[in-house]
Scaffold this active site. Structure first.
Site, PDB file in Angstrom:
ATOM      1  N   ARG A 274       2.080 -10.813   4.355  1.00 47.11           N
ATOM      2  CA  ARG A 274       1.413  -9.664   4.404  1.00 47.11           C
ATOM      3  C   ARG A 274       0.000  -9.862   5.041  1.00 47.11           C
ATOM      4  NH1 ARG A 274       1.236  -6.830  -1.287  1.00 47.11           N
ATOM      5  NH2 ARG A 274       3.457  -6.382  -0.779  1.00 47.11           N
TER       6      ARG A 274
ATOM      7  N   ARG B 109      -7.108  -6.750  -3.573  1.00 46.27           N
ATOM      8  CA  ARG B 109      -5.925  -6.671  -2.518  1.00 46.27           C
ATOM      9  C   ARG B 109      -6.647  -5.807  -1.362  1.00 46.27           C
ATOM     10  NH1 ARG B 109      -0.658  -7.078  -4.000  1.00 46.27           N
ATOM     11  NH2 ARG B 109      -0.291  -8.369  -5.747  1.00 46.27           N
TER      12      ARG B 109
ATOM     13  N   LYS C 111      -3.237  -7.796 -10.139  1.00 44.16           N
ATOM     14  CA  LYS C 111      -3.851  -7.287  -8.804  1.00 44.16           C
ATOM     15  C   LYS C 111      -5.102  -6.230  -8.977  1.00 44.16           C
ATOM     16  CE  LYS C 111       0.468  -5.823  -7.811  1.00 44.16           C
ATOM     17  NZ  LYS C 111       1.659  -5.226  -7.174  1.00 44.16           N
TER      18      LYS C 111
ATOM     19  N   LYS D 172      -7.238  -3.167  -6.864  1.00 38.04           N
ATOM     20  CA  LYS D 172      -6.857  -2.382  -5.591  1.00 38.04           C
ATOM     21  C   LYS D 172      -8.369  -1.417  -5.448  1.00 38.04           C
ATOM     22  CE  LYS D 172      -2.117  -2.642  -5.327  1.00 38.04           C
ATOM     23  NZ  LYS D 172      -0.854  -1.934  -5.215  1.00 38.04           N
TER      24      LYS D 172
ATOM     25  N   CYS E 155       9.326   2.774   0.067  1.00 36.48           N
ATOM     26  CA  CYS E 155       9.211   1.327   0.336  1.00 36.48           C
ATOM     27  C   CYS E 155      10.443   0.622   0.705  1.00 36.48           C
ATOM     28  CB  CYS E 155       9.145   0.954  -1.315  1.00 36.48           C
ATOM     29  SG  CYS E 155      10.496   0.893  -2.360  1.00 36.48           S
TER      30      CYS E 155
ATOM     31  N   CYS F  57      13.425  -6.669  -1.163  1.00 36.30           N
ATOM     32  CA  CYS F  57      12.534  -6.486  -2.357  1.00 36.30           C
ATOM     33  C   CYS F  57      13.499  -7.360  -3.547  1.00 36.30           C
ATOM     34  CB  CYS F  57      12.126  -5.624  -2.672  1.00 36.30           C
ATOM     35  SG  CYS F  57      10.934  -5.425  -4.090  1.00 36.30           S
TER      36      CYS F  57
ATOM     37  N   CYS G 265      12.595   1.208  -7.252  1.00 36.53           N
ATOM     38  CA  CYS G 265      12.401   0.846  -8.656  1.00 36.53           C
ATOM     39  C   CYS G 265      10.816   1.600  -9.141  1.00 36.53           C
ATOM     40  CB  CYS G 265      12.228  -0.568  -8.849  1.00 36.53           C
ATOM     41  SG  CYS G 265      10.457  -1.441  -8.568  1.00 36.53           S
TER      42      CYS G 265
ATOM     43  N   CYS H 135       5.588   1.488  -5.199  1.00 37.05           N
ATOM     44  CA  CYS H 135       4.918   0.986  -3.894  1.00 37.05           C
ATOM     45  C   CYS H 135       4.812   2.089  -2.970  1.00 37.05           C
ATOM     46  CB  CYS H 135       5.736  -0.220  -3.306  1.00 37.05           C
ATOM     47  SG  CYS H 135       5.716  -1.618  -4.473  1.00 37.05           S
TER      48      CYS H 135
HETATM   49 FE1  SRM Z   1       4.252  -3.169  -4.177  1.00 37.76          FE
HETATM   50  C1  SRM Z   1       5.362  -5.652  -5.812  1.00 37.76           C
HETATM   51  C2  SRM Z   1       5.781  -3.927  -1.415  1.00 37.76           C
HETATM   52  C3  SRM Z   1       2.165  -1.186  -2.193  1.00 37.76           C
HETATM   53  C4  SRM Z   1       3.041  -1.570  -7.038  1.00 37.76           C
HETATM   54  N1  SRM Z   1       5.384  -4.477  -3.713  1.00 37.76           N
HETATM   55  C5  SRM Z   1       5.973  -5.501  -4.652  1.00 37.76           C
HETATM   56  C6  SRM Z   1       6.845  -6.567  -4.057  1.00 37.76           C
HETATM   57  C7  SRM Z   1       5.875  -7.527  -3.367  1.00 37.76           C
HETATM   58  C8  SRM Z   1       8.078  -7.322  -4.735  1.00 37.76           C
HETATM   59  C9  SRM Z   1       7.705  -8.440  -5.719  1.00 37.76           C
HETATM   60  O1  SRM Z   1       6.876  -8.400  -6.487  1.00 37.76           O
HETATM   61  O2  SRM Z   1       8.656  -8.977  -5.505  1.00 37.76           O
HETATM   62  C10 SRM Z   1       7.183  -5.804  -2.561  1.00 37.76           C
HETATM   63  C11 SRM Z   1       7.777  -6.481  -1.497  1.00 37.76           C
HETATM   64  C12 SRM Z   1       8.720  -5.681  -0.975  1.00 37.76           C
HETATM   65  C13 SRM Z   1       9.304  -6.044   0.432  1.00 37.76           C
HETATM   66  O3  SRM Z   1      10.353  -6.515   0.446  1.00 37.76           O
HETATM   67  O4  SRM Z   1       8.433  -6.053   1.164  1.00 37.76           O
HETATM   68  C14 SRM Z   1       6.442  -4.781  -2.747  1.00 37.76           C
HETATM   69  N2  SRM Z   1       3.966  -2.785  -2.365  1.00 37.76           N
HETATM   70  C15 SRM Z   1       4.968  -3.054  -1.153  1.00 37.76           C
HETATM   71  C16 SRM Z   1       4.505  -2.496   0.009  1.00 37.76           C
HETATM   72  C17 SRM Z   1       5.125  -3.394   1.156  1.00 37.76           C
HETATM   73  C18 SRM Z   1       5.325  -1.058   0.034  1.00 37.76           C
HETATM   74  C19 SRM Z   1       5.449  -0.258   1.350  1.00 37.76           C
HETATM   75  O5  SRM Z   1       6.314   0.503   1.504  1.00 37.76           O
HETATM   76  O6  SRM Z   1       4.443  -0.528   2.136  1.00 37.76           O
HETATM   77  C20 SRM Z   1       3.121  -2.016  -0.268  1.00 37.76           C
HETATM   78  C21 SRM Z   1       2.402  -3.404   0.387  1.00 37.76           C
HETATM   79  C22 SRM Z   1       0.814  -2.883   0.385  1.00 37.76           C
HETATM   80  C23 SRM Z   1      -0.074  -3.648   0.813  1.00 37.76           C
HETATM   81  O7  SRM Z   1      -0.135  -3.922   2.350  1.00 37.76           O
HETATM   82  O8  SRM Z   1      -1.021  -4.403   0.093  1.00 37.76           O
HETATM   83  C24 SRM Z   1       2.993  -1.878  -1.585  1.00 37.76           C
HETATM   84  N3  SRM Z   1       2.600  -1.709  -4.348  1.00 37.76           N
HETATM   85  C25 SRM Z   1       2.017  -0.735  -3.713  1.00 37.76           C
HETATM   86  C26 SRM Z   1       1.673   0.274  -3.941  1.00 37.76           C
HETATM   87  C27 SRM Z   1       0.875   1.454  -3.404  1.00 37.76           C
HETATM   88  C28 SRM Z   1      -0.754   1.102  -3.265  1.00 37.76           C
HETATM   89  O9  SRM Z   1      -1.248  -0.057  -3.638  1.00 37.76           O
HETATM   90  O10 SRM Z   1      -1.492   1.998  -2.749  1.00 37.76           O
HETATM   91  C29 SRM Z   1       1.642   0.141  -5.460  1.00 37.76           C
HETATM   92  C30 SRM Z   1       1.497   1.191  -6.539  1.00 37.76           C
HETATM   93  C31 SRM Z   1      -0.194   1.181  -6.992  1.00 37.76           C
HETATM   94  C32 SRM Z   1      -0.483   0.254  -7.898  1.00 37.76           C
HETATM   95  O11 SRM Z   1      -0.404  -0.981  -7.727  1.00 37.76           O
HETATM   96  O12 SRM Z   1      -0.660   0.855  -9.197  1.00 37.76           O
HETATM   97  C33 SRM Z   1       2.368  -1.044  -6.017  1.00 37.76           C
HETATM   98  N4  SRM Z   1       4.176  -3.527  -6.145  1.00 37.76           N
HETATM   99  C34 SRM Z   1       3.647  -2.738  -7.043  1.00 37.76           C
HETATM  100  C35 SRM Z   1       4.057  -3.401  -8.546  1.00 37.76           C
HETATM  101  C36 SRM Z   1       3.817  -2.633  -9.846  1.00 37.76           C
HETATM  102  C37 SRM Z   1       2.314  -3.091 -10.355  1.00 37.76           C
HETATM  103  C38 SRM Z   1       1.885  -2.666 -11.610  1.00 37.76           C
HETATM  104  O13 SRM Z   1       0.761  -2.609 -12.022  1.00 37.76           O
HETATM  105  O14 SRM Z   1       2.827  -2.763 -12.435  1.00 37.76           O
HETATM  106  C39 SRM Z   1       4.701  -4.234  -7.986  1.00 37.76           C
HETATM  107  C40 SRM Z   1       5.310  -5.525  -9.062  1.00 37.76           C
HETATM  108  C41 SRM Z   1       4.060  -6.309  -9.747  1.00 37.76           C
HETATM  109  O15 SRM Z   1       3.138  -6.501  -9.400  1.00 37.76           O
HETATM  110  O16 SRM Z   1       4.764  -6.965 -10.912  1.00 37.76           O
HETATM  111  C42 SRM Z   1       4.861  -4.628  -6.765  1.00 37.76           C
HETATM  112 FE1  SF4 Z   2      10.360  -3.240  -4.411  1.00 32.16          FE
HETATM  113 FE2  SF4 Z   2      10.104  -1.601  -6.321  1.00 32.16          FE
HETATM  114 FE3  SF4 Z   2       7.811  -1.822  -4.715  1.00 32.16          FE
HETATM  115 FE4  SF4 Z   2      10.202  -0.712  -3.894  1.00 32.16          FE
HETATM  116  S1  SF4 Z   2       8.939   0.122  -5.617  1.00 32.16           S
HETATM  117  S2  SF4 Z   2       9.168  -2.338  -2.988  1.00 32.16           S
HETATM  118  S3  SF4 Z   2      11.759  -1.877  -4.983  1.00 32.16           S
HETATM  119  S4  SF4 Z   2       8.613  -3.338  -6.117  1.00 32.16           S
END
Ligand code: SRM
Ligand code: SF4
Length: 644
Positions: free
Chosen positions: A75, A144, A228, A230, A450, A456, A495, A499
């Protein structure tokens, strides 16, 4: 001064030990990279994240008893979504050479490459850095990618400030360890852009222990953040960054002459949660106050230090800053931040309402040049049959050296375009099968999903691959219900981690079990209000059955004047929020679908006083009749009496 830290004596989570032992993010990644293996160990995977990479496996290829099809996702760190032309061409090439042939624009204005084998990871990262890019800190327990509105308006200084400060805050909070260059570039120092001198000075300035006594990482220390973190920077009225979902948001405040004065600050937003664990929840950020521009770095550091020192390092599920703000309350959180900051935080300034902008299509950028926003469905840049988006984007960048801003909605914006190029660019896109924004279904335009399966590891069901079918079905339903041109913000995730920010959508689908989603309703079209769970488990096959009553109720009873946030008739999200879930449930419980082919009954709308509406609702409930039946009977009786 700041008092004893709460988590210092409790049992820390395993990741805390790994971070501490990693020697500032070096091990075990450095050693394991030398091994001829297909994948990293679990411990190395945790540290690898800080370098911008996740270990994944292609879940479509899982076979019982066989090794997983391991591959890495990378990323980019690209504050405000800026991707220079040279970097874009490198990413495009790397996606073909080492990745799965696609690029994916993310919801935080980065690019991801999926499908990289471990043995090719070093070459891929090195190529990105040599093209002025970076992946450092794109994942992991630190700051991030910093978001900013993607519009490159040259005549609106507030937009320029937002982008500039997104960059400066990203620099301020970039890890300082030499690990990244040692591991991926054999020690060669990056040729990255110069840091602003104010940022360099601010990083070193240690007010009230905002810095730790660690030379290699003055702000983070050897344990980095508990989780993380943000940040987004935006301008008044522009909610393209989903301002309430961030740990920390800064809103540019300018004076009448357009000069930067300072920033409003919001803190404590976040969306990640776990199904059936009520102690985890989505949270909208709260106003914290206002800070003058000269103090902004110190305040950002004070907030980071508060979360660094008081955030929960024992349970990762409770470690985001939103839980600290929630557990303490805003007043105590502000007080603690002020101790690090060394002074009081000024009151939050009044701002205009936020609106949601996606900046798609052609626009003047304010200096005679144009910008063009291109819709990328779910951020996936690919070639597929006659649809050749990836090739077209490459041609545009190769031919015209156009810089890119990625949007927070997984779209791509080219800017600094000479007006005479417009017809040529339109032709390149048309020839590649890319629709102009005016022809894109608005449901698709405003939706996000997502990646979920197959990459994922946390996905419980499909998202990116499922949403096109779901949107087609919703459009067909809307058309059947005489709501042909209606649209609302639909977001889906595989899930509950959130994201694609489904909890801010007007209609959010959150994967709960295979092919089954929680349905969240009541978010606003401008993403200023959290949605709430309306259906706990919706097998997606029952989509039309469950959605139809809500849409019919909406059609019959929406307000026709200005809605709370938007001009024009009330939106679906505002409607669901206004009437409340009880009313939605009541309506759905007594709803009888019109028979196929039956002539639609003509219905009329009247507005009622809220107290009358509530009594009407109670009576309808008691009598087991619909609101329309009771209202018609009552009005009919009244008129008969009135007529004598
Ligand atoms: Fe996310 C984890 C994809 C934005 C909350 N996110 C993941 C992972 C890395 C899965 C993993 O941990 O194994 C996903 C990879 C999937 C894949 O195959 O690519 C993933 N997140 C993404 C992306 C690519 C989704 C998308 O459709 O674009 C976004 C990448 C953003 C970037 O460039 O940095 C992405 N993730 C977000 C957002 C939205 C935002 O940041 O504006 C959130 C919700 C906001 C927040 O953080 O509160 C988000 N991702 C999570 C979480 C839950 C965090 C938490 O507080 O519990 C996880 C899981 C974790 O961290 O344990 C996670
Ligand atoms: Fe993976 Fe859940 Fe984030 Fe979708 S919302 S990319 S299933 S961690």
């Amino acid at each position: 001064m700041v008092s004893t830290l709460p988590t210092a004596h409790a049992k820390r989570s395993k990741v805390e030990d790994l971070k501490e032992k990693s020697h500032y993010l070096r091990e075990p990644v450095l050693s394991e990279l030398q091994l001829d293996t297909t994948h990293f160990s679990e411990n190395a995977v945790q540290i690898l994240k800080f370098h911008g990479s996740y270990q994944q496996d292609n879940r479509d290829n899982r076979v019982k008893g066989q090794e997983k099809d391991y591959q890495m996702m990378l990323r980019t760190r690209s504050p405000g979504g800026f991707i220079p032309p040279e970097l874009y061409l490198t990413l495009d090439r790397l996606a073909d050479t080492y990745g799965n042939g696609t690029l994916r624009a993310t919801t935080r204005q980065g690019f991801q490459i999926h499908g990289i084998l471990k043995k090719n990871l070093k070459a891929t990262i090195a190529a990105i850095v040599h093209s002025m890019g970076s992946t450092l800190g794109a994942c992991g327990d630190l700051n991030r990618n910093v978001m900013a509105p993607p519009a490159p308006y040259k005549n609106r200084p507030e937009y320029q400030y937002a982008l500039e400060y997104a960059n400066r805050i990203a620099d301020l909070l970039t890890p300082q360890t030499g690990a990244y260059y040692e591991i991926w570039l054999d020690g060669e120092k990056a040729i990255s852009g110069e840091e602003h001198p104010e940022v360099v000075a601010a990083r070193q300035r240690n007010i009230n222990q905002t810095n730790l006594n660690h030379r290699e990482e003055p702000i983070y220390g050897e344990q980095y953040m508990p989780r993380k973190f943000k940040v987004a920077v935006t301008v008044p009225g522009d909610n393209s960054v989903d301002v309430y979902t961030q740990d920390l948001s800064l809103i540019v405040i300018t004076n009448a002459a357009g000069e930067l004065e300072g920033f409003n600050i919001l803190a404590g937003g976040g969306l990640g949660r776990t199904h059936n664990k009520e102690e985890t929840f989505v949270r909208a950020a709260d106003p914290l106050g206002y800070v003058d521009k000269d103090d902004v770095y110190d305040l950002v550091k004070a907030i980071v230090a508060t979360q660094r020192d008081y955030g929960d390092r024992t349970q990762r599920r409770h470690a985001r800053m939103k839980y600290l703000v929630n557990d303490w309350g805003v007043a105590k959180f502000r007080q603690t931040v002020e101790q690090y900051f060394g002074k009081a935080i000024a009151p939050y300034r009044t701002l205009p309402e936020f609106q949601y902008e996606d900046f798609l299509g052609w626009h003047e950028q304010g200096d005679g040049q144009l910008f063009l926003g291109i819709s990328v469905e779910n951020g996936r840049v690919k070639d597929e049959g006659a649809f050749r988006l990836k090739s077209a984007l490459k041609t545009l960048v190769e031919t015209y050296a156009l810089p890119i801003l990625l949007t927070p909605h997984q779209n791509i914006l080219f800017y600094d375009i000479r007006p005479e190029l417009r017809p040529k660019i339109d032709r390149i896109l048309r020839d590649a099968g890319i629709q102009p924004v005016e022809s894109i279904d608005t449901l698709v335009r405003y939706s996000m999903a997502c990646p979920a399966l197959p990459t994922c590891g946390l996905a419980v069901t499909e998202s990116e691959r499922a949403i096109p079918g779901v949107l087609t079905r919703i459009r067909a339903l809307l058309t059947r219900l005489d709501l042909k041109d209606e649209h609302f913000v639909v977001r889906m995730t595989g899930c509950p981690n959130g994201c694609a920010r489904p909890y801010m959508a007007e209609l959010g689908f959150v994967g709960i079990t295979p092919e089954t989603y929680q349905v969240w309703l009541g978010g606003s079209p401008s993403q200023t209000r959290l949605a709430r769970v309306y259906i706990e488990k919706l097998p997606i096959v029952e989509l039309e059955q469950r959605l139809e009553p809500l849409l019919v109720f909406f059609r019959e009873s929406r307000l026709q004047g200005e809605s709370a946030e938007h001009s024009g008739p009330e939106s679906f999200g505002d409607f669901c929020d206004r009437v409340g879930f009880e009313a939605l449930e009541d309506y759905a419980a007594t709803y009888t679908p019109a028979k196929p082919g039956a002539k639609q009954r003509l219905r009329y709308r009247v507005n009622l006083r809220p107290d009358v509406f509530n009594r009407l609702k109670e009576t309808a409930h008691l009598k087991g009749k619909t609101l329309a039946e009771i209202a018609s009977e009552a009005i009919d009786a009244y008129i008969q009496r009135a007529q004598g």
